[in-house]
Design an enzyme around this catalytic site. Structure first.
Site, PDB file in Angstrom:
ATOM      1  N   ASP A  99       0.859  -1.180   0.000  1.00  0.00           N
ATOM      2  CA  ASP A  99       0.000   0.000   0.000  1.00  0.00           C
ATOM      3  C   ASP A  99       0.901   1.237   0.000  1.00  0.00           C
ATOM      4  O   ASP A  99       2.112   1.136   0.215  1.00  0.00           O
ATOM      5  CB  ASP A  99      -0.863  -0.076   1.267  1.00  0.00           C
ATOM      6  CG  ASP A  99      -1.583   1.213   1.574  1.00  0.00           C
ATOM      7  OD1 ASP A  99      -2.280   1.716   0.686  1.00  0.00           O
ATOM      8  OD2 ASP A  99      -1.432   1.722   2.713  1.00  0.00           O
ATOM      9  N   ASP A 145      -0.218   5.077   1.232  1.00  0.00           N
ATOM     10  CA  ASP A 145      -0.401   5.966   2.390  1.00  0.00           C
ATOM     11  C   ASP A 145      -0.404   5.193   3.701  1.00  0.00           C
ATOM     12  O   ASP A 145      -1.185   4.252   3.873  1.00  0.00           O
ATOM     13  CB  ASP A 145      -1.720   6.724   2.257  1.00  0.00           C
ATOM     14  CG  ASP A 145      -1.674   7.765   1.160  1.00  0.00           C
ATOM     15  OD1 ASP A 145      -1.154   8.859   1.404  1.00  0.00           O
ATOM     16  OD2 ASP A 145      -2.139   7.457   0.039  1.00  0.00           O
ATOM     17  N   ASP A 163      -2.034  -0.937   5.899  1.00  0.00           N
ATOM     18  CA  ASP A 163      -2.247  -0.290   7.204  1.00  0.00           C
ATOM     19  C   ASP A 163      -3.693   0.070   7.499  1.00  0.00           C
ATOM     20  O   ASP A 163      -3.977   0.577   8.588  1.00  0.00           O
ATOM     21  CB  ASP A 163      -1.437   1.013   7.290  1.00  0.00           C
ATOM     22  CG  ASP A 163      -2.069   2.124   6.462  1.00  0.00           C
ATOM     23  OD1 ASP A 163      -2.355   1.884   5.280  1.00  0.00           O
ATOM     24  OD2 ASP A 163      -2.317   3.214   7.008  1.00  0.00           O
TER      25      ASP A 163
HETATM   26 MG   LIG Z   1      -2.846   3.004   3.607  1.00  0.00          MG
END
Ligand SMILES: [Mg+2]
Length: 256
Positions: free
Chosen positions: A22, A24, A196
């Site tokens: 991923d 961000d 995340d």
């Molecule tokens: Mg993320």
């Protein structure tokens, strides 16, 4: 598994290892203004170095390709807007079912700007084929934003997705980080996904499912922060302390 065990697993058979991350909160620290997000120092160079050694290296993100393209060298494949836009081998392509949603999303962005104008701090981020409304700087407006997104999405047949201090609306095209992990890991015997946030759940779930492929080892890595949603903690096989630790791992793999 511990970070050292994770490193050993990923270093064991690089030519058979597919590595997905991923952007961000995983590769790039979360910042107040999403337009200012940049990869953690050293992360991109390390990833690019892994491309020649690993089976596949790709960034899977909800960001538009126009944002990610200049930040990541062409050697690194990109699935942007959860796969609606892709850059593979340096070539840009769009999901064939996505294009006709552009005018709908443009009208939606105008509606968001109108309907949410009374909430200072709320920012509407049109992404072409999707739309994100941020309330990080206006937490009191969260309910109003979510109510708008639910109603506006239902009216147009769009799918809402929650994320950190924001909500996203997407065209109903059957592609997400999970289908991408499954498709793009074909032929790999080790698959690792780094994420995340809630938008990563389909990928974490797909990684679990890949364990039914004979001889395949599949690993979920969670980049944790103060904002880590409870529901994804249980999906992780290894935990790293945010983009700094993810970058340190990638660098240690690249330096071998
Ligand atoms: Mg993320």
């Amino acid at each position: 598994m511990t970070p050292d065990e994770l490193r050993a697993q990923l270093a064991a058979r690089p030519a058979g290892t597919a590595l997905f991350t991923d952007f961000d909160g995983t590769l790039s620290p979360i910042v107040a203004d999403p337009a200012q997000a940049r990869p953690y120092p050293g992360a991109v160079d390390a990833l690019a170095a892994l491309v020649t050694r690993f089976h596949r290296v790709a960034v899977l993100s909800g960001r538009p390709l126009a944002y990610l393209d200049p930040l990541l060298p062409h050697a690194i494949d990109i699935a942007a807007l959860y796969g609606l836009e892709q850059r593979v081998g340096g070539v840009h392509r769009e999901h064939p079912e996505a294009a006709h949603w552009r005018p709908v999303m443009a009208e939606l962005a105008a509606d968001a700007a109108r309907q949410l104008a009374d909430h200072p701090g709320v920012t509407v981020e049109p992404k072409g084929l999707s739309l994100t409304v941020h309330f990080r700087n206006a937490p009191a407006a969260a309910d109003a934003v979510l109510r708008w997104a639910t109603a506006a999405g239902a009216l147009r047949g769009l799918h809402p997705r929650g994320a950190k201090a924001s909500v996203e609306l997407h065209p109903p095209v059957a592609i997400d980080k999970g289908t991408l992990v499954t498709e793009w890991s074909a032929g790999a015997d080790t698959v690792a996904f780094f994420g995340d946030d809630l938008g990563d759940i389909p990928a974490f779930t797909a990684v679990h499912a890949l364990r039914s492929r004979p001889g395949v080892q599949a690993i979920n890595v969670l980049a944790v922060s103060d904002e880590t949603p409870e529901e994804i903690r249980g999906l992780a096989d290894a935990v790293l302390d945010g983009p700094a630790a993810v970058t340190a791992l990638f660098r240690s793999l690249a330096d071998r």
